[in-house]
Design a protein around this motif. Structure first.
Motif, PDB file in Angstrom:
ATOM      1  N   GLN A  10       1.125  -1.238   0.220  1.00 53.67           N
ATOM      2  CA  GLN A  10      -0.107  -0.070  -0.075  1.00 53.67           C
ATOM      3  C   GLN A  10       0.435   1.706  -0.041  1.00 53.67           C
ATOM      4  O   GLN A  10       1.662   1.952   1.062  1.00 53.67           O
ATOM      5  N   ASP A  11       0.635   2.482  -0.789  1.00 53.24           N
ATOM      6  CA  ASP A  11       0.981   3.279  -1.342  1.00 53.24           C
ATOM      7  C   ASP A  11       2.791   3.637  -1.885  1.00 53.24           C
ATOM      8  O   ASP A  11       3.321   4.421  -1.202  1.00 53.24           O
ATOM      9  N   LYS A  12       3.515   2.220  -1.542  1.00 56.99           N
ATOM     10  CA  LYS A  12       5.023   1.576  -2.165  1.00 56.99           C
ATOM     11  C   LYS A  12       4.827   2.703  -3.497  1.00 56.99           C
ATOM     12  O   LYS A  12       4.242   2.748  -4.237  1.00 56.99           O
ATOM     13  N   VAL A  13       6.224   3.219  -3.832  1.00 63.12           N
ATOM     14  CA  VAL A  13       6.406   3.790  -5.141  1.00 63.12           C
ATOM     15  C   VAL A  13       7.347   2.217  -5.412  1.00 63.12           C
ATOM     16  O   VAL A  13       8.232   1.969  -5.637  1.00 63.12           O
ATOM     17  N   VAL A  14       6.943   2.309  -6.835  1.00 61.36           N
ATOM     18  CA  VAL A  14       7.416   1.348  -7.532  1.00 61.36           C
ATOM     19  C   VAL A  14       7.420   1.608  -8.964  1.00 61.36           C
ATOM     20  O   VAL A  14       6.816   1.959  -9.860  1.00 61.36           O
ATOM     21  N   LEU A  15       9.488   1.251  -9.477  1.00 62.47           N
ATOM     22  CA  LEU A  15       9.518   1.595 -11.162  1.00 62.47           C
ATOM     23  C   LEU A  15       9.784   0.837 -11.485  1.00 62.47           C
ATOM     24  O   LEU A  15      10.279   0.138 -10.895  1.00 62.47           O
ATOM     25  N   LYS A  45       6.751  12.637  -8.622  1.00 61.85           N
ATOM     26  CA  LYS A  45       5.603  12.904  -8.673  1.00 61.85           C
ATOM     27  C   LYS A  45       5.297  12.280  -7.341  1.00 61.85           C
ATOM     28  O   LYS A  45       3.937  12.503  -6.830  1.00 61.85           O
ATOM     29  N   PHE A  46       6.742  11.286  -6.715  1.00 60.14           N
ATOM     30  CA  PHE A  46       5.485  11.184  -5.628  1.00 60.14           C
ATOM     31  C   PHE A  46       6.593  10.984  -4.277  1.00 60.14           C
ATOM     32  O   PHE A  46       7.046  10.856  -3.363  1.00 60.14           O
ATOM     33  N   GLY A  47       8.072  11.445  -4.677  1.00 60.96           N
ATOM     34  CA  GLY A  47       9.002  11.923  -3.359  1.00 60.96           C
ATOM     35  C   GLY A  47      10.011  11.214  -3.120  1.00 60.96           C
ATOM     36  O   GLY A  47      10.747  11.520  -2.248  1.00 60.96           O
ATOM     37  N   ARG A  48       9.377   9.188  -3.219  1.00 56.67           N
ATOM     38  CA  ARG A  48      10.335   8.660  -3.320  1.00 56.67           C
ATOM     39  C   ARG A  48      10.156   7.664  -3.972  1.00 56.67           C
ATOM     40  O   ARG A  48       9.885   7.730  -5.058  1.00 56.67           O
ATOM     41  N   ILE A  49      11.861   6.538  -4.316  1.00 56.34           N
ATOM     42  CA  ILE A  49      11.572   5.169  -4.943  1.00 56.34           C
ATOM     43  C   ILE A  49      11.891   3.670  -3.673  1.00 56.34           C
ATOM     44  O   ILE A  49      12.332   3.939  -3.258  1.00 56.34           O
ATOM     45  N   ASP A  50      10.133   3.380  -3.628  1.00 54.55           N
ATOM     46  CA  ASP A  50      10.834   2.195  -2.912  1.00 54.55           C
ATOM     47  C   ASP A  50      10.844   0.990  -3.218  1.00 54.55           C
ATOM     48  O   ASP A  50      12.157  -0.514  -2.433  1.00 54.55           O
ATOM     49  N   THR A  51      10.893   0.784  -4.695  1.00 49.34           N
ATOM     50  CA  THR A  51      11.480  -0.641  -5.287  1.00 49.34           C
ATOM     51  C   THR A  51      11.363  -0.585  -6.458  1.00 49.34           C
ATOM     52  O   THR A  51      10.247   0.677  -7.263  1.00 49.34           O
ATOM     53  N   ILE A  52      12.293  -0.868  -7.382  1.00 49.66           N
ATOM     54  CA  ILE A  52      12.712  -1.095  -8.585  1.00 49.66           C
ATOM     55  C   ILE A  52      12.802  -2.093  -8.854  1.00 49.66           C
ATOM     56  O   ILE A  52      13.121  -3.275  -8.553  1.00 49.66           O
ATOM     57  N   VAL A  53      11.868  -2.319 -10.355  1.00 48.40           N
ATOM     58  CA  VAL A  53      11.856  -3.627 -11.011  1.00 48.40           C
ATOM     59  C   VAL A  53      12.317  -3.959 -12.427  1.00 48.40           C
ATOM     60  O   VAL A  53      11.398  -2.344 -13.283  1.00 48.40           O
TER      61      VAL A  53
END
Length: 246
Positions: free
Chosen positions: A4-9, A78-86
Motif C-alpha cells: 500500500q502506497d509503495k512507489v514502484v518504478l 511525482k511521488f517523493g521517493r522510490i521504494d522498489t525498482i523492477v
C-alpha cells in the motif's frame, strides 16, 4: 495490503512481464512509475486505468544513462521517493558467437546490463531503508541444453545474476534488499519475436506441463519479492519456469 502506497518504478512497463507486474502491484496498493520506450498508447492507457494519483508514465531509453536520470527525477518529483525498482526492460537478440556484431553486443549489454546498473545508482539517494531492487534474469542461465543462438542474451543475464549477488551484500547496510527473478520461456512479445512456430512448440516441451509461462505468473513472484514477506530472501535468483530448467 503489504504494498500500500509503495512507489514502484518499473522499466519496460508498457508490455510483457513489466506490464503484468505493474498491474499486479497496482492491485496491491502500490503507486507505479511506468517507464516505456515507444509504446506511449499502452503506457498512457495504464495511467488512465490506475488513475493519475497512483501512476505516471515516463518515456525513457532504459539503456541510456541520461534518460535514466530523467526517469528517476520524474518519479521523485511525482511521488517523493522510490521504494522498489523492477528492472524489466530488455532485449533478446538470437545471436551465436559467429553472428554477433559489435553493434548487437553493445545494444544488448546497454539495455540488459548497463541500464539496470545505473538505474540503481541514480535511484539510491531516493530509496529508504526497506526498499527492494528486483532484476530480471533468465532460466537460460540455468539450462545446460540452451541453444547456441541464446549466447549473447545469456551473457547479459549472467552479468545480472552476478550483479544481484554482489549488490545484495553491498546495499544491505542501507537496509535495501536485492534479488532477481529468472523466468523460463514466457509467452510475451519479446519471446515470440523471431521464433518460428516449430521452435516455440519445441520450447514448450521443455516444461513437463508442455506450455509457456504467463507474464502474470512471473509478476506474482515479483510481487512476493517486493513485499515485506520476502525480508529474508537476499541476493537470490528465483527461477520461475514451470519445471523447464531444474
Amino acid at each position: 495490503m503489504s504494498l500500500q502506497d509503495k512507489v514502484v518504478l518499473i522499466t519496460g512497463a508498457s508490455n510483457g512481464i513489466g506490464k503484468a507486474t505493474a498491474e499486479r502491484l497496482y492491485k496491491e496498493g502500490a503507486r507505479i512509475v511506468i517507464n516505456y520506450l515507444s509504446d506511449a498508447a499502452s503506457a498512457n492507457a495504464m495511467v488512465e486505468s490506475f488513475g493519475p494519483d497512483r501512476a505516471i508514465a515516463v518515456q525513457a531509453d532504459a539503456g541510456n544513462i541520461d534518460d535514466l536520470s530523467r526517469l528517476v527525477d520524474a518519479a521523485v518529483a511525482k511521488f517523493g521517493r522510490i521504494d522498489t525498482i523492477v528492472a524489466s526492460a530488455g532485449i533478446m537478440p538470437m545471436r551465436d558467437v559467429e553472428n554477433t556484431t559489435e553493434e548487437d553486443f553493445a545494444k544488448c549489454f546497454d539495455l540488459n546490463v548497463k541500464g539496470p546498473y545505473f538505474l540503481v545508482q541514480k535511484a539510491l539517494p531516493h530509496m529508504p531503508p526497506g526498499s527492494r531492487i528486483i532484476f530480471i534474469s533468465t532460466g537460460i542461465c540455468h539450462f545446460s541444453m540452451a541453444p547456441a543462438s541464446y549466447l549473447l542474451y545469456a551473457a547479459t543475464k549472467g552479468a545480472i545474476e552476478q550483479m544481484t549477488r554482489v549488490m545484495a551484500k553491498g546495499l544491505a547496510s542501507k537496509g535495501i534488499i536485492v534479488n532477481a527473478v529468472a523466468p523460463g520461456p514466457t509467452g510475451t512479445e519479446l519471446f515470440y519475436k523471431g521464433k518460428p512456430e516449430t521452435l516455440v512448440n519445441a520450447i514448450k516441451s521443455w516444461s513437463p506441463f508442455n506450455r509457456l509461462g504467463e507474464a502474470e505468473e512471473i509478476a506474482n513472484t515479483i510481487k512476493f519479492l517486493a513485499s515485506g514477506d520476502s525480508s529474508w530472501v537476499v541476493g537470490q535468483t528465483v527461477l520461475v519456469n514451470g519445471g523447464a530448467m531444474l
